[in-house]
Design a protein around this motif. Structure first.
Motif, PDB file in Angstrom:
ATOM      1  N   GLY A  42       0.820  -1.218   0.000  1.00 36.67           N
ATOM      2  CA  GLY A  42       0.000   0.000   0.000  1.00 36.67           C
ATOM      3  C   GLY A  42       0.850   1.261   0.000  1.00 36.67           C
ATOM      4  O   GLY A  42       0.573   2.222   0.716  1.00 36.67           O
ATOM      5  N   CYS A  44       1.334   3.874  -1.775  1.00 38.91           N
ATOM      6  CA  CYS A  44       0.831   5.232  -2.034  1.00 38.91           C
ATOM      7  C   CYS A  44      -0.270   5.635  -1.060  1.00 38.91           C
ATOM      8  O   CYS A  44      -0.826   6.730  -1.170  1.00 38.91           O
ATOM      9  N   ALA A  48      -4.382   5.027  -5.561  1.00 44.01           N
ATOM     10  CA  ALA A  48      -4.367   4.406  -6.893  1.00 44.01           C
ATOM     11  C   ALA A  48      -3.153   4.852  -7.692  1.00 44.01           C
ATOM     12  O   ALA A  48      -3.220   5.117  -8.883  1.00 44.01           O
ATOM     13  N   CYS A  50       0.200   3.260  -7.076  1.00 46.75           N
ATOM     14  CA  CYS A  50       1.389   2.417  -6.932  1.00 46.75           C
ATOM     15  C   CYS A  50       1.173   0.963  -7.369  1.00 46.75           C
ATOM     16  O   CYS A  50       2.124   0.299  -7.711  1.00 46.75           O
ATOM     17  N   SER A  51      -0.010   0.439  -7.288  1.00 45.71           N
ATOM     18  CA  SER A  51      -0.367  -0.947  -7.620  1.00 45.71           C
ATOM     19  C   SER A  51       0.248  -1.989  -6.691  1.00 45.71           C
ATOM     20  O   SER A  51       0.204  -3.172  -6.989  1.00 45.71           O
ATOM     21  N   CYS A  53      -1.055  -2.859  -4.107  1.00 43.65           N
ATOM     22  CA  CYS A  53      -2.231  -3.490  -3.475  1.00 43.65           C
ATOM     23  C   CYS A  53      -3.009  -4.323  -4.495  1.00 43.65           C
ATOM     24  O   CYS A  53      -4.170  -4.657  -4.263  1.00 43.65           O
ATOM     25  N   CYS A  88      -6.922  -1.009  -2.776  1.00 43.03           N
ATOM     26  CA  CYS A  88      -7.261   0.245  -2.089  1.00 43.03           C
ATOM     27  C   CYS A  88      -8.493   0.904  -2.690  1.00 43.03           C
ATOM     28  O   CYS A  88      -9.057   1.823  -2.079  1.00 43.03           O
TER      29      CYS A  88
HETATM   30 FE1  FES Z   1      -1.253   2.307  -3.980  1.00 45.67          FE
HETATM   31 FE2  FES Z   1      -3.515   0.930  -3.882  1.00 45.67          FE
HETATM   32  S1  FES Z   1      -2.199   1.424  -2.269  1.00 45.67           S
HETATM   33  S2  FES Z   1      -2.554   1.777  -5.608  1.00 45.67           S
END
Ligand code: FES
Length: 110
Positions: A42, A44, A48, A50-51, A53, A88
């Protein structure tokens, strides 16, 4: 607590975890995984961006369509499948009771 739901999560080694998820705390799936000390970075913070998650949704639940931001991030992620979502961006709600998800591989495991 009566307003908890159950989510089944498979980790990257195939281990099964039954997660009790409160529906009244405004949590998303990434935050729920972190609360259960599962290996979801998680990075970032749920923006939405960083991916880390990235999950695969393996049950037939009808989730809200991904936002443009989520679609863009998934376009850049590795190991993307048709059932890929960003954890997330999945809000814990009563309609997700019984959800089954699997953690996607981390990028560096490629
Ligand atoms: Fe970064 Fe979901 S926590 S995209």
């Amino acid at each position: 607590m009566s307003n908890d739901i159950q989510i089944t999560l498979f980790d990257r080694q195939g281990g099964e975890h039954q997660l009790d998820a409160p529906t009244d705390m405004g949590l998303n799936l990434m935050e729920l995984c972190k609360a259960h000390e599962l290996p979801v970075k998680g990075t970032c913070g749920g923006m939405a961006l960083c991916s880390t998650c990235h999950v695969y949704v393996e049950s037939e639940h009808h989730l809200p369509e991904p936002s443009v931001e989520e679609e863009d991030m998934l376009d850049q992620a590795f190991f993307v499948k048709s059932n890929s979502r960003l954890g997330c961006q999945i809000k814990i709600s009563e309609s997700l009771d019984g959800l089954v998800v699997r953690l996607a591989p981390e990028d560096e495991e490629a």
